[in-house]
Scaffold this active site. Structure first.
Site, PDB file in Angstrom:
ATOM      1  N   TYR A  54      18.744  11.121  10.248  1.00 41.74           N
ATOM      2  CA  TYR A  54      18.026  10.269  11.201  1.00 41.74           C
ATOM      3  C   TYR A  54      17.055  11.109  12.007  1.00 41.74           C
ATOM      4  O   TYR A  54      17.377  12.221  12.417  1.00 41.74           O
ATOM      5  CB  TYR A  54      19.016   9.596  12.163  1.00 41.74           C
ATOM      6  CG  TYR A  54      19.311   8.175  11.764  1.00 41.74           C
ATOM      7  CD1 TYR A  54      18.303   7.217  11.792  1.00 41.74           C
ATOM      8  CD2 TYR A  54      20.579   7.794  11.356  1.00 41.74           C
ATOM      9  CE1 TYR A  54      18.555   5.914  11.422  1.00 41.74           C
ATOM     10  CE2 TYR A  54      20.839   6.485  10.983  1.00 41.74           C
ATOM     11  CZ  TYR A  54      19.821   5.540  11.014  1.00 41.74           C
ATOM     12  OH  TYR A  54      20.058   4.258  10.643  1.00 41.74           O
ATOM     13  N   GLU A  56      14.791   9.423  14.530  1.00 41.93           N
ATOM     14  CA  GLU A  56      14.075   8.478  15.410  1.00 41.93           C
ATOM     15  C   GLU A  56      13.274   9.237  16.457  1.00 41.93           C
ATOM     16  O   GLU A  56      13.765  10.214  17.035  1.00 41.93           O
ATOM     17  CB  GLU A  56      15.068   7.532  16.089  1.00 41.93           C
ATOM     18  CG  GLU A  56      15.503   6.414  15.170  1.00 41.93           C
ATOM     19  CD  GLU A  56      16.549   5.514  15.790  1.00 41.93           C
ATOM     20  OE1 GLU A  56      16.609   5.394  17.018  1.00 41.93           O
ATOM     21  OE2 GLU A  56      17.337   4.927  15.002  1.00 41.93           O
ATOM     22  N   ASP A 200      -7.933  -3.126   6.981  1.00 36.97           N
ATOM     23  CA  ASP A 200      -6.738  -3.014   6.134  1.00 36.97           C
ATOM     24  C   ASP A 200      -7.214  -2.488   4.791  1.00 36.97           C
ATOM     25  O   ASP A 200      -7.762  -3.242   3.983  1.00 36.97           O
ATOM     26  CB  ASP A 200      -6.073  -4.391   5.998  1.00 36.97           C
ATOM     27  CG  ASP A 200      -4.830  -4.343   5.112  1.00 36.97           C
ATOM     28  OD1 ASP A 200      -4.675  -3.359   4.364  1.00 36.97           O
ATOM     29  OD2 ASP A 200      -4.026  -5.297   5.166  1.00 36.97           O
ATOM     30  N   THR A 226      -1.311   0.855   2.858  1.00 36.78           N
ATOM     31  CA  THR A 226      -0.151   1.314   2.110  1.00 36.78           C
ATOM     32  C   THR A 226      -0.520   2.673   1.513  1.00 36.78           C
ATOM     33  O   THR A 226      -1.682   3.087   1.555  1.00 36.78           O
ATOM     34  CB  THR A 226       0.214   0.345   0.967  1.00 36.78           C
ATOM     35  OG1 THR A 226      -0.957   0.085   0.190  1.00 36.78           O
ATOM     36  CG2 THR A 226       0.773  -0.958   1.513  1.00 36.78           C
ATOM     37  N   LYS A 229      -0.920   2.472  -3.597  1.00 37.80           N
ATOM     38  CA  LYS A 229      -1.843   1.780  -4.518  1.00 37.80           C
ATOM     39  C   LYS A 229      -2.832   2.809  -5.087  1.00 37.80           C
ATOM     40  O   LYS A 229      -2.393   3.718  -5.778  1.00 37.80           O
ATOM     41  CB  LYS A 229      -2.524   0.626  -3.782  1.00 37.80           C
ATOM     42  CG  LYS A 229      -1.507  -0.444  -3.317  1.00 37.80           C
ATOM     43  CD  LYS A 229      -2.192  -1.658  -2.742  1.00 37.80           C
ATOM     44  CE  LYS A 229      -1.199  -2.748  -2.393  1.00 37.80           C
ATOM     45  NZ  LYS A 229      -0.791  -2.730  -0.980  1.00 37.80           N
ATOM     46  N   ARG A 235       5.860   4.421  -2.213  1.00 35.28           N
ATOM     47  CA  ARG A 235       5.813   3.058  -1.679  1.00 35.28           C
ATOM     48  C   ARG A 235       6.045   3.140  -0.167  1.00 35.28           C
ATOM     49  O   ARG A 235       7.137   3.484   0.280  1.00 35.28           O
ATOM     50  CB  ARG A 235       6.901   2.238  -2.367  1.00 35.28           C
ATOM     51  CG  ARG A 235       6.820   0.752  -2.201  1.00 35.28           C
ATOM     52  CD  ARG A 235       7.509   0.051  -3.347  1.00 35.28           C
ATOM     53  NE  ARG A 235       6.709   0.175  -4.549  1.00 35.28           N
ATOM     54  CZ  ARG A 235       5.699  -0.630  -4.873  1.00 35.28           C
ATOM     55  NH1 ARG A 235       5.403  -1.645  -4.102  1.00 35.28           N
ATOM     56  NH2 ARG A 235       5.008  -0.429  -5.981  1.00 35.28           N
TER      57      ARG A 235
HETATM   58  N1  DSN Z   1       1.080  -5.912  -2.806  1.00 33.23           N
HETATM   59  C1  DSN Z   1      -0.110  -6.589  -2.449  1.00 33.23           C
HETATM   60  C2  DSN Z   1      -0.994  -6.774  -3.629  1.00 33.23           C
HETATM   61  O1  DSN Z   1      -0.512  -6.832  -4.745  1.00 33.23           O
HETATM   62  O2  DSN Z   1      -2.185  -6.882  -3.425  1.00 33.23           O
HETATM   63  C3  DSN Z   1       0.237  -7.897  -1.889  1.00 33.23           C
HETATM   64  O3  DSN Z   1       1.190  -7.758  -0.879  1.00 33.23           O
END
Ligand code: DSN
Length: 417
Positions: A54, A56, A200, A226, A229, A235
């Site tokens: 942990y 935090e 975003d 994220t 991608k 992830r």
């Molecule tokens: N994971 C995103 C996408 O596939 O664009 C959607 O949450």
């Protein structure tokens, strides 16, 4: 309890399921634009001893003892993230993109404040104010629209729509928009009404890191993303922001909406930020775009309609209405051939989200395998053949499945796994 058994010994059942998934990944084509293959180094970090603790709090300000290596690790991840993107501040503790968006709103807004974005149906994300997400329930959500003539962002039109609503926060960044986003124009629009600008960049994060898509850093107050991608990390997610919002953002993440950070994932984020700064990453991102354009061009030659007529990034939005087949049917059909795509709504879609009239193929995964334009042409031809000839002809689908397998063998992943 024994601690030193191998995974295979400890749980053969789960191990076997993983082997099935590994085989699936090896023998099929990853055409979902939000997916990618993390490097072995990124995966090793995710499976490391950092999972045992942990931590935090933040570096130097922990609520648990024994965090010396966690401080060093998280600070390294932060420094690499700010260095890679040229941002003032980074928070690397976010578990998911949705949580990054939630934390950004929580930091900057009061419940009931107005936010403005694109709808899911026109390429936005659920957390951009959809009525079925917290974002549309805790905040007053409004939506700007795409230009109905071009299906592209029309900044004059958006300015007019924004002036009517006067939102407190504008979101720029999408899940299914194949064109360049002009963040400078969004800054001007936000300034007209005194709104925050949130970018975003979950989908285009790798392109931004490699400067193959213009960066929002000089223009956005807060940037969410994220890391799995186009960036090709674990992830997870992160927030980049201007120094003036750093404390608000950090407080919103912990203790606002999260407690214990996933330090093994933060380790993997640090690794991926390093990899994204290395020689070769920029060329990888350029090839993603070239591949996507080649895939799109061949699909057009085969009679498919692309929303906006093409792409500037890693994804295509294919309008299937002239093919008399839905997005769901197409995705299911292609899956039988080993080509994994996802169904997607298209602007003005008459079909429900469970059916859709489009698919959203993308090239980050295939490009990670080393494929280039000639392979994209083959893939597009197979997609077309499956749709045109395979619907009532399992033999055609079987033939394509064989060709897909051969291509996968020629461009292997994780060779020694
Ligand atoms: N994971 C995103 C996408 O596939 O664009 C959607 O949450």
């Amino acid at each position: 309890m024994p601690m030193n058994r191998s995974w295979r010994q400890a749980d053969p059942q789960v191990y076997k399921i993983m082997q099935g998934e590994l085989e699936r990944q090896k023998t099929t084509l990853m055409l979902i634009p939000s997916e990618n293959y993390a490097s072995r180094a990124v995966m090793a970090a995710m499976g490391s001893v950092f999972t045992n603790k942990y931590a935090e709090g933040y570096p130097g300000r922990r609520f648990y003892n024994g965090c010396e290596f966690y401080d060093e690790l998280e600070q390294l991840a932060i420094d690499r993230a700010t260095g890679l993107f040229g941002a003032d501040h980074a928070n690397v503790q976010l578990h998911t993109g949705s949580q990054a968006n939630m934390a950004a709103y929580y930091a900057l807004l009061e419940p009931g404040d107005k936010i403005m974005a694109l709808t899911v149906a026109t390429g936005g994300h659920l957390t951009h104010g959809s009525p079925i997400s917290f974002s549309g329930q805790f905040y007053e959500s409004h939506f700007y629209s795409l230009d109905p003539e071009t299906d592209r962002l029309n900044y004059d039109m958006i300015l007019e729509q924004v002036k009517e609503v006067r939102p407190k926060l504008i979101i720029a960044g999408y899940s299914a928009y194949p064109r360049i986003i002009d963040f400078r124009k969004f800054r001007e629009i936000a300034d007209e009404v005194g709104a925050y600008l949130m970018a975003d960049i979950a989908h285009i994060c790798g392109l931004v890191a490699a400067e193959t898509h213009p960066t929002p850093v000089p223009y956005a107050d807060v940037i969410t993303s994220t890391t799995h991608k186009t960036l090709r990390g674990p992830r997870g997610a992160m927030i980049l922001c201007r120094q003036q919002y750093a404390e608000q953002i950090d407080r919103a993440v912990f203790p606002g909406i999260q407690a214990g950070p996933l330090m093994q994932i933060i380790a993997a984020k640090a690794v991926c930020f390093k990899e994204a700064g290395e020689f070769g990453f920029r060329e990888y991102q350029r090839q993603i775009i070239r591949n996507c354009q080649a895939l799109g061009q061949t699909l057009q030659e085969q009679g498919f309609t692309l929303v906006t007529g093409g792409t500037d990034n890693h994804l295509l939005l294919v309008d299937l209405r002239n093919k008399s087949i839905t997005g769901r049917e197409t995705a299911d059909l292609l899956e039988t051939t080993g080509m994994i795509v996802n169904k997607n709504l298209i602007p003005g879609d008459p079909a429900p989200a469970t059916e859709t009239s489009g698919i959203r193929p993308g090239t980050p995964g295939l490009t990670s395998r080393g494929m280039k334009e000639p392979e994209m042409k083959l893939v597009a031809q197979w997609m077309a053949r499956a749709v045109h000839e395979g619907r009532d002809n399992p033999e055609v689908l079987e033939e394509i499945r064989g060709e897909v397998r051969e291509l996968c063998e020629a461009f292997p992943i994780y060779e020694d796994l």
